[in-house]
Motif scaffolding. Structure first.
Motif, mmCIF file in Angstrom:
data_model
loop_
_atom_site.group_PDB
_atom_site.id
_atom_site.type_symbol
_atom_site.label_atom_id
_atom_site.label_comp_id
_atom_site.label_asym_id
_atom_site.label_seq_id
_atom_site.Cartn_x
_atom_site.Cartn_y
_atom_site.Cartn_z
ATOM 1 N N SER A 50 0.849 -1.193 0.000
ATOM 2 C CA SER A 50 0.000 0.000 0.000
ATOM 3 C C SER A 50 0.881 1.237 0.000
ATOM 4 C CB SER A 50 -0.932 0.017 1.222
ATOM 5 O OG SER A 50 -0.218 0.351 2.394
ATOM 6 N N ARG A 106 -2.193 0.698 7.274
ATOM 7 C CA ARG A 106 -2.940 1.723 6.545
ATOM 8 C C ARG A 106 -3.026 1.365 5.057
ATOM 9 N NH1 ARG A 106 -0.358 7.346 7.479
ATOM 10 N NH2 ARG A 106 -2.053 7.881 6.040
ATOM 11 N N VAL A 114 -9.606 -2.750 -2.191
ATOM 12 C CA VAL A 114 -10.130 -2.008 -1.044
ATOM 13 C C VAL A 114 -11.267 -1.116 -1.528
ATOM 14 C CG1 VAL A 114 -9.605 -0.347 0.784
ATOM 15 C CG2 VAL A 114 -7.870 -2.022 0.081
ATOM 16 N N ILE A 134 -13.352 1.995 3.799
ATOM 17 C CA ILE A 134 -12.464 2.203 4.947
ATOM 18 C C ILE A 134 -13.215 3.009 5.993
ATOM 19 C CG2 ILE A 134 -10.292 3.199 5.769
ATOM 20 C CD1 ILE A 134 -9.167 2.921 2.969
ATOM 21 N N CYS A 163 -8.564 0.295 11.282
ATOM 22 C CA CYS A 163 -9.749 0.586 10.464
ATOM 23 C C CYS A 163 -10.508 -0.688 10.169
ATOM 24 C CB CYS A 163 -9.337 1.210 9.125
ATOM 25 S SG CYS A 163 -8.534 2.813 9.237
ATOM 26 N N VAL A 171 -12.055 -2.448 7.119
ATOM 27 C CA VAL A 171 -11.749 -2.346 5.695
ATOM 28 C C VAL A 171 -12.609 -3.327 4.912
ATOM 29 C CG1 VAL A 171 -9.950 -2.554 3.932
ATOM 30 C CG2 VAL A 171 -9.384 -1.632 6.196
#
Length: 288
Positions: free
Chosen positions: A102, A129, A151, A154, A162, A164
């Motif tokens: 990511s 993240r 994704v 979020i 989070c 997700v």
């Protein structure tokens, strides 16, 4: 007969996959509000493309854009709408591994558990993240099967991390089963693992299998030389060698901390040369 007066309506629509819920506006329509509420409409989901279904709500708009009258789709149509979903999200907990790269976290892999899932994906909690639209890999630890996911949702948590939402490219109803396609056979076989460590340096590591199957194995004493998604070579003396993808690595501090799960990249080419269990459904004769 007087010509029908054209009207504007706002319709609330929801993608059958459950990842998109929004309003669309229709201008210059002569149909009644009741007619539109019971008629299938087409709309574009930004995630899954063009979809169709019954509107959840219909609102008539006046010239200024303010609502005049509102109705919901009748209950029989609601039932039809629900049936068109790929599957209701179920609050079941399946242990998974999420890994990939990511922009915010770089390369990562994280053990997690599903909060909800359906045939189109899952909702998981992540500490790493990630950003909307990023492509990652999801591994079902019950079966060691993996799929590429995107994704699509979020929601930051006040406690950290989070929630997700991860979506498959298309519905995969069998991904969440708890049983493997092929049975595992407990077997301890000495093997040599070759690959590159996390710094990109080549390594050769002695290991042994904990169990084997027609599509992979579980190995001990390798874990943190590798990372999920990495390609390694597994060789067993004179029995041959084959390439595998690392599906998961055991979590540090757990009973699996030195273990990895691997999936074959070359179907039919396995270095085990051991008799694997036959499916329970087959009626094979037992040898004494």
């Amino acid at each position: 007969m007087l010509p029908a007066t054209s009207k504007s309506y706002s319709l609330r629509v929801r993608c059958p996959y459950g990842d998109y819920d929004d309003w669309i506006t229709l201008h210059g329509r002569t149909e009644s509000l009741e007619f539109l509420s019971s008629t299938v409409c087409s709309f574009e989901c930004p995630i899954h493309g063009v979809q169709s279904g019954f509107p959840l709500d219909v609102v008539e708009r006046n010239v200024s854009g303010s609502p005049v009258q509102k109705t919901s789709a009748p209950s029989p149509k609601d039932a039809t709408k629900k049936a068109s979903r790929s599957g209701e999200r179920k609050p079941y907990h399946v242990p998974v591994v999420v890994y990939g790269w990511s922009k915010a976290a770089g390369s990562f892999h994280e053990n997690s558990t599903t909060l909800k899932f359906n045939a189109s994906g899952a909702l998981v909690k992540l500490v790493s993240r990630v950003d909307l639209g990023e492509k990652l890999f999801l591994v079902n630890k019950f079966t060691s099967e993996e799929q590429e996911v995107r994704v699509v949702f979020i929601d930051p948590l006040s406690t950290g991390g989070c929630e997700v939402g991860l979506a498959f490219a298309g519905p995969i109803p069998n991904f969440w089963r708890k049983t493997r396609r092929t049975q595992r056979s407990p077997e301890s076989l000495r093997v040599i693992i070759r690959g590159q460590d996390r710094q990109g340096n080549p390594f050769a590591q002695s290991s042994h299998t904990l169990d084997i199957s027609e599509d992979g194995a579980r190995l001990d004493n390798v874990a943190y030389l590798t990372s999920p998604g990495q390609i390694i070579e597994v060789k067993r003396r004179w029995h041959g060698k084959a390439r595998f993808r690392v599906a998961w690595i055991g979590q540090l501090g757990s009973s699996e901390s030195n273990q990895i799960g691997i999936c074959t990249l070359e179907s039919g080419k396995l270095p085990w040369k051991s008799k694997l269990p036959t499916p329970k459904s087959s009626k094979s004769s037992k040898k004494s």
